[in-house]
Design a protein around this motif. Structure first.
Motif, mmCIF file in Angstrom:
data_model
loop_
_atom_site.group_PDB
_atom_site.id
_atom_site.type_symbol
_atom_site.label_atom_id
_atom_site.label_comp_id
_atom_site.label_asym_id
_atom_site.label_seq_id
_atom_site.Cartn_x
_atom_site.Cartn_y
_atom_site.Cartn_z
ATOM 1 N N ASP A 155 0.825 -1.212 0.000
ATOM 2 C CA ASP A 155 0.000 0.000 0.000
ATOM 3 C C ASP A 155 0.858 1.260 0.000
ATOM 4 O O ASP A 155 0.566 2.247 0.674
ATOM 5 N N GLY A 156 1.950 1.210 -0.760
ATOM 6 C CA GLY A 156 2.823 2.362 -0.885
ATOM 7 C C GLY A 156 3.812 2.551 0.248
ATOM 8 O O GLY A 156 4.658 3.454 0.192
ATOM 9 N N VAL A 157 3.737 1.713 1.274
ATOM 10 C CA VAL A 157 4.653 1.804 2.409
ATOM 11 C C VAL A 157 5.825 0.852 2.181
ATOM 12 O O VAL A 157 5.631 -0.338 1.915
ATOM 13 N N THR A 158 7.029 1.365 2.284
ATOM 14 C CA THR A 158 8.217 0.549 2.068
ATOM 15 C C THR A 158 8.375 -0.458 3.199
ATOM 16 O O THR A 158 8.355 -0.104 4.376
ATOM 17 N N ILE A 159 8.531 -1.741 2.807
ATOM 18 C CA ILE A 159 8.766 -2.809 3.781
ATOM 19 C C ILE A 159 10.253 -3.090 3.903
ATOM 20 O O ILE A 159 10.798 -3.172 5.001
ATOM 21 N N PHE A 160 10.933 -3.237 2.782
ATOM 22 C CA PHE A 160 12.386 -3.371 2.789
ATOM 23 C C PHE A 160 12.934 -2.899 1.448
ATOM 24 O O PHE A 160 12.235 -2.853 0.439
ATOM 25 N N THR A 161 14.216 -2.512 1.469
ATOM 26 C CA THR A 161 14.905 -2.102 0.251
ATOM 27 C C THR A 161 16.264 -2.784 0.197
ATOM 28 O O THR A 161 16.855 -3.143 1.219
ATOM 29 N N ASP A 162 16.742 -2.983 -1.018
ATOM 30 C CA ASP A 162 18.097 -3.499 -1.241
ATOM 31 C C ASP A 162 18.353 -4.828 -0.538
ATOM 32 O O ASP A 162 19.481 -5.107 -0.120
ATOM 33 N N LEU A 163 17.315 -5.636 -0.419
ATOM 34 C CA LEU A 163 17.509 -6.956 0.168
ATOM 35 C C LEU A 163 18.119 -7.888 -0.861
ATOM 36 O O LEU A 163 17.704 -7.914 -2.021
ATOM 37 N N GLY A 201 -0.908 -8.408 -2.409
ATOM 38 C CA GLY A 201 -0.855 -7.068 -1.858
ATOM 39 C C GLY A 201 0.543 -6.516 -1.715
ATOM 40 O O GLY A 201 0.714 -5.339 -1.401
ATOM 41 N N VAL A 202 1.562 -7.357 -1.948
ATOM 42 C CA VAL A 202 2.952 -6.907 -1.868
ATOM 43 C C VAL A 202 3.420 -6.513 -3.264
ATOM 44 O O VAL A 202 3.287 -7.282 -4.222
ATOM 45 N N CYS A 203 3.961 -5.322 -3.384
ATOM 46 C CA CYS A 203 4.551 -4.867 -4.646
ATOM 47 C C CYS A 203 6.065 -5.061 -4.548
ATOM 48 O O CYS A 203 6.729 -4.352 -3.789
ATOM 49 N N PHE A 204 6.577 -6.028 -5.288
ATOM 50 C CA PHE A 204 8.003 -6.345 -5.233
ATOM 51 C C PHE A 204 8.674 -5.935 -6.530
ATOM 52 O O PHE A 204 8.169 -6.220 -7.619
ATOM 53 N N THR A 205 9.815 -5.292 -6.405
ATOM 54 C CA THR A 205 10.614 -4.890 -7.553
ATOM 55 C C THR A 205 11.992 -5.503 -7.423
ATOM 56 O O THR A 205 12.685 -5.269 -6.420
ATOM 57 N N GLY A 206 12.386 -6.320 -8.397
ATOM 58 C CA GLY A 206 13.695 -6.936 -8.343
ATOM 59 C C GLY A 206 13.677 -8.332 -8.922
ATOM 60 O O GLY A 206 12.844 -8.665 -9.777
ATOM 61 N N ASP A 207 14.598 -9.146 -8.454
ATOM 62 C CA ASP A 207 14.778 -10.514 -8.945
ATOM 63 C C ASP A 207 14.276 -11.488 -7.890
ATOM 64 O O ASP A 207 14.737 -11.458 -6.741
#
Length: 237
Positions: free
Chosen positions: A18-26, A59-65
């Motif tokens: 919902d637009g809230v960052t959960i984690f980055t650069d994991l 509901g999770v928006c994931f960007t990456g591999d």
């Protein structure tokens, strides 16, 4: 174990809900046929990682591999027992949902192993929280999967039962790829062949003992690793 094991299970990227960052650069790669233990503060996204690997991250928006297994066995934080089914039928639920022939003998064996042999005909409402968690564990151990995801599977158990269930699970899941999310540094030190602490901006790798799992509660390498984990976890974010 009949399913082929993908050599690499990997997640690398960022997630929001919902637009809230959960984690980055994991960046996390699971070593095949070994236990990876993931620790970290509540809300940092550990359970989200499990859900992404399991393909259950609605509901999770994931960007990456994201490289995921074909099929996994997963034990969530909640026991998710069906209240209208007996303990035995809850343990057999996975097979019935797949339309497979339920292995009642194996289910009874699993209930014996988790200390619930006399509870097979009870409904979940008749059990304590710790007993319900052991039913959920027995159900997970029934699944013949190369990859097993465990989200705080022993959290509701007393100390002695927890140690026994750790030993049992390590024995029955030997040779599987296991990702264990836990808040317990001693648990990670006993069971982890790879140990990492998850933070909002990545992972902190912790050197795990090299002795076979499950390790003795009081072994020097376990206590050293436990202390290291405590030191890292108590630091301000």
């Amino acid at each position: 174990m009949n399913q082929p094991l993908r050599q690499f299970l990997r997640i690398s990227g960022s997630a929001t809900i919902d637009g809230v960052t959960i984690f980055t650069d994991l960046d996390l790669t699971l070593k095949p046929r070994s236990w990876t233990c993931l620790l970290g503060a509540s809300g940092v996204g550990k359970s989200t990682v499990l859900r992404l690997f399991a393909g259950l991250a609605e509901g999770v928006c994931f960007t990456g591999d994201l490289r995921v297994p074909d099929r996994v066995a997963m034990m969530a934080q909640q026991d998710l027992l069906m209240p209208w089914l007996s303990v035995l039928d809850n343990v057999l639920l996975g097979a019935r949902l797949r339309g497979a022939r339920p292995d009642t003998d194996l289910a009874h064996d699993r209930l014996v192993q988790v200390g619930l042999a006399g509870h097979a005909d009870k409904r979940p409402s008749a059990l304590s929280g710790g007993q319900r968690q052991r039913v959920a564990l027995a159900r997970t151990l029934m699944e013949d999967r190369a990859v097993v995801l465990l989200d705080e599977p022993f959290s509701a158990l007393d100390a002695m039962t927890r140690a026994h269930m750790q030993d049992l699970t390590a024995k029955l899941l030997r040779g599987r790829t296991v990702l264990l999310v836990t808040h317990d540094p001693n648990e990670a030190a006993r069971l982890g062949e790879t140990i990492a602490i998850m933070t909002p901006t990545g992972l902190i790798d912790i050197t795990a003992p090299t002795t076979p799992i499950p390790r003795d509660l009081h072994a020097a390498d376990v206590l050293r690793t436990q202390a290291t984990l405590f030191d890292h976890l108590r630091r301000p974010a």
